[in-house]
Design a protein around this motif. Structure first.
Motif, PDB file in Angstrom:
ATOM      1  N   PRO A  12      -9.077  -1.039   4.450  1.00 23.29           N
ATOM      2  CA  PRO A  12      -7.968   0.042   4.480  1.00 23.29           C
ATOM      3  C   PRO A  12      -7.771   1.082   5.524  1.00 23.29           C
TER       4      PRO A  12
ATOM      5  N   ALA B 180      -5.356   3.207   0.842  1.00 29.84           N
ATOM      6  CA  ALA B 180      -6.539   2.615   0.553  1.00 29.84           C
ATOM      7  C   ALA B 180      -6.538   3.037  -0.747  1.00 29.84           C
TER       8      ALA B 180
ATOM      9  N   GLY C  52       0.874  -1.464  -0.231  1.00 30.56           N
ATOM     10  CA  GLY C  52      -0.352   0.339  -0.095  1.00 30.56           C
ATOM     11  C   GLY C  52       0.797   1.295   0.076  1.00 30.56           C
TER      12      GLY C  52
ATOM     13  N   LEU D  55      -4.730   0.366  -2.376  1.00 31.08           N
ATOM     14  CA  LEU D  55      -5.004  -1.319  -2.289  1.00 31.08           C
ATOM     15  C   LEU D  55      -6.010  -1.712  -2.661  1.00 31.08           C
TER      16      LEU D  55
ATOM     17  N   LEU E 135      -6.324  -5.156   7.136  1.00 28.30           N
ATOM     18  CA  LEU E 135      -6.181  -3.954   5.899  1.00 28.30           C
ATOM     19  C   LEU E 135      -6.734  -4.260   4.705  1.00 28.30           C
ATOM     20  N   ARG E 136      -6.472  -5.397   4.546  1.00 28.41           N
ATOM     21  CA  ARG E 136      -7.078  -5.842   3.369  1.00 28.41           C
ATOM     22  C   ARG E 136      -7.458  -5.831   2.515  1.00 28.41           C
TER      23      ARG E 136
END
Length: 739
Positions: free
Chosen positions: A217, A235, A191, A238, A213-214
């Motif tokens: 984010p 974000a 990221g 990702l 987080l995935r």
């Protein structure tokens, strides 16, 4: 303020240039998005900031989205790591409670009544049984005044106390597993976030951090020091095109972030209008609809407490939020809060009400009938106010209780407070079970009377745990000086309890002695006047700029005070407004170390013999001295107790301690105090700040004065900054105010 004499003056010198422009030390609203040096001053009942309230800032590297450098921002809130860890634990308990379908809710002792109703309302909205607008009918809005507290366990008998095993030397929390750390590092790199955030992210989000987080984010915002624009950049890296300003995950994270920042400034809730405005500033397309979605998902709770307030600008918006609801048509502020603080305030209000409704106890009839004895004999909850000298009165009450054969305990905010009052325990030690009488088989404290000194330092979560642990039939006396700075954590417990007037209030008539006592008493009523100090008890040292302020402070501590007053440097404490700036704690500690204990700082910036301020948890500062360091971490001597700070926590939990902020110093006193007021400190001054700082010296006070008329103006015109809390209306709903 004019000086009776300058007393033990060091030679005038200004070898250093003035520092950077004055930091904005004025207290911020929770919607503010900037803070100087990661610290906000408190304007009275205010918190000096997360970094200043006894919570050292970390040197963590920059926290940013791709292309963003923000090293100071990374340091801003890193001291809140312990609080976030506690939040995760609390959230886990809340989820367990939500899964229960019927019956009281276990929380050490049982929660019921309004607290259970609150959680039931959350479950109803989450399950779809009720619309989110139902929250606008707060269970405390009007009918609660007639509500009775639920029955509780009977008063404990003389059973053997249950006492947890006392731990050895203190250590910090356990580091994350290597596989968790590696997974987090991989996501951060993908990221575009700095790898230096890895440990913080793993610690804040736990074992599932990488997956969280995935999936979302914006969870990065839960990491201390990360700002919304940085989380947005992460974000975008990702999610790509899936990322948008109206993403529900983003909105929920922004609202939570806003409320967490508010808590660092002492608020337990915010008006919904402020939260909506903050969402609009962050480009959320439809703030009203987004906020309703966050409420419907149970991410935040909604409250309307108390009577309508005239002139509230939020009334129209709130009526729109709950159409058809007559109560919402009134101009009543609608508050948003996080579940952890809502649970704490509800539980605290119920527990205080339970004690306040406790009847008379004939066992006190044999004691000398002082005002405190009569109040405690009549009911289970009493407040006591006064200065330093008045602490002897509640301590005497505990002695009288012991003479009657009752089990009495006196608790203080810090180890230093216990030193000044022999036989006292600390609040943290009492709650942990490492000090005091232990608990009975029902989990309540095995005592008949608990006297809590330094009560203004109680935040709402600590107070809830403390009061809920009181046995039925027991007596609780909360004593303190209302002129001091309020707690470093969220809430205004002592002030709200006094304002609610729901229990007897005993005001001490014992004044603090000497010139310092006279000076501080005047400050308490808004007057800063000259006092006679024939023994040089109070000395004013004027300075022109920050460089001269640092130079003169070192001269005072190292030479002038020891020579003229007889107080060695080890017994003199320097107090200033903030950590940053040309004369903040960082600059002062660097200069004082160079003079008093020079060295290369081979142990993470520290050397044996360095004075330090160790923060084991937010809002709690333990002064100590560095002993050594090894693979376990930094070894400290804190008032004779051996403490080991793991090396990965040294940067965020330990500062040099020759100089502290006023909030760090609250609850402690030293033979001599040197208060440093450089020109850039003017915006951080308030009456409670000055009152607190000037009252830390027992025998001597030196004021390094460079703020000109800002000092008397702050004392006269800035009495306090209000915190948004719910405890007062909750108490007034449960108990009729006492005339």
């Amino acid at each position: 303020m004019t000086a009776p004499s300058e007393g033990p003056q060091p030679p005038t010198a200004a070898e250093e240039q003035a520092g950077p422009p004055a930091e904005d030390r004025a207290a911020q609203t929770a919607a503010d998005d900037t803070a100087a040096d990661g610290e906000t001053a408190d304007g009275g009942a205010e918190a000096e900031s997360a970094s200043e309230d006894g919570q050292p800032a970390s040197g963590t590297a920059e926290t940013g989205a791709p292309g963003t450098t923000d090293g100071e921002e990374a340091a801003k809130l890193s001291e809140a790591e312990a609080e976030l860890a506690a939040q995760r634990e609390l959230r886990a308990r809340i989820e367990q409670r939500k899964a229960e379908k019927e019956g009281p809710i276990e929380s050490g002792t049982k929660l019921s009544g309004q607290t259970a109703d609150l959680l039931a309302a959350v479950r109803a909205v989450e399950s779809g049984e009720k619309p989110s607008g139902a929250f606008f009918d707060s269970p405390r809005s009007g009918e609660a005044s007639a509500a009775a507290t639920a029955p509780r366990r009977p008063a404990p008998g003389p059973t053997e106390p249950v006492r947890p095993q006392v731990p050895g030397p203190q250590t910090g929390r356990r580091a994350a597993a290597p596989e968790t750390v590696e997974a987090v590092r991989s996501v951060l790199v993908e990221g575009g976030a700095p790898e230096t955030l890895t440990a913080q992210v793993a610690d804040s989000l736990g074992e599932q951090a990488a997956g969280m987080l995935r999936e979302n984010p914006w969870q990065l915002l839960s990491v201390p020091g990360v700002r919304p624009e940085q989380a947005d950049g992460f974000a975008r890296a990702l999610l790509g095109d899936e990322c948008g300003p109206g993403d529900e995950r983003r909105t929920a994270a922004l609202v939570t972030w806003q409320l967490e920042r508010a808590a660092l400034l002492g608020h337990t809730a915010l008006e919904s209008s402020a939260v909506r405005s903050a969402l609009a500033e962050r480009s959320v397309p439809d703030p009203d609809e987004a906020l309703q979605q966050v409420i419907a998902e149970g991410a935040v709770l909604v409250f309307q407490d108390g009577l309508p307030q005239e002139g509230t600008a939020d009334g129209e918006a709130e009526a729109e939020a709950a159409p058809g609801d007559e109560a919402a048509e009134q101009t009543v502020p609608v508050l948003l809060g996080l579940d952890r603080y809502a649970l704490a305030e509800e539980s605290l209000a119920d527990s205080l009400a339970r004690l306040a409704k406790t009847g008379a106890d004939a066992r006190w009839e044999a004691a000398e009938p002082t005002d405190l004895v009569r109040a405690v004999a009549a009911g289970g909850l009493v407040t006591h106010t006064g200065g330093e000298a008045s602490r002897a009165e509640p301590a005497g009450l505990a002695e009288a209780a012991t003479a009657l054969g009752l089990r009495a305990v006196v608790a203080v905010h810090s180890e230093d407070g216990g030193r000044r009052l022999g036989g006292a325990v600390t609040v943290s030690g009492l709650l942990a079970g490492t000090e005091g009488p232990g608990r009975d088989r029902d989990g309540a404290f095995a005592l008949d009377l608990l006297v809590v000194l330094d009560a203004p330092q109680l935040d709402v979560e600590t107070a809830a745990m403390l009061v809920e642990s009181m046995p039925d039939g027991g007596r609780l006396v909360l004593s303190g000086d209302p002129g001091l700075l309020a707690s470093a954590g969220a809430g205004r417990v002592f002030g709200d309890l006094l304002a609610a007037r729901v229990c007897p209030q005993i005001a001490s008539r014992t004044p603090d002695p000497g010139p310092i006592g006279e000076l501080v008493s005047g400050i308490g009523i808004g007057e800063l006047s000259q006092v006679e100090a024939p023994g040089k008890e109070v000395v004013i040292v004027p300075v022109r700029d920050a460089g001269e302020a640092v130079h003169r402070t070192v001269q005072l501590v190292a030479d002038s005070v020891p020579r003229a007053i007889g107080v060695p440097p080890a017994d003199t404490q320097v107090i200033t407004v903030g950590h940053g700036g040309a004369a903040g704690t960082r600059a002062l500690n660097a200069a004082l170390k160079q003079r008093l204990n020079p060295g290369p700082g081979r142990f993470g910036g520290f050397d044996p013999g360095d004075r330090v301020a160790y923060v084991p948890s937010p809002g709690r500062t333990r002064p100590g001295t560095v002993v050594s360091a090894d693979t376990e971490g930094l070894h400290l001597d804190c008032a004779g107790a051996a403490v080991v700070v793991p090396k990965e926590q040294v940067e965020s939990a330990v500062r040099h301690g020759w100089a502290m902020t006023a909030h760090q110093a609250t609850g402690m006193r030293w033979p001599a105090a040197v208060v440093v007021l450089p020109g850039d400190a003017a915006q951080g001054l308030s009456r409670p700040w000055v009152y607190t700082a000037f009252s830390r010296g027992e025998r001597h006070l030196s004021v390094v004065h460079g703020v000109d008329q800002a000092l008397p103006r702050a004392v006269a015109e800035i009495p306090t900054q209000e915190r948004t809390t719910r405890l007062r209306p909750l108490l007034e709903g449960l108990l009729a105010p006492t005339p």
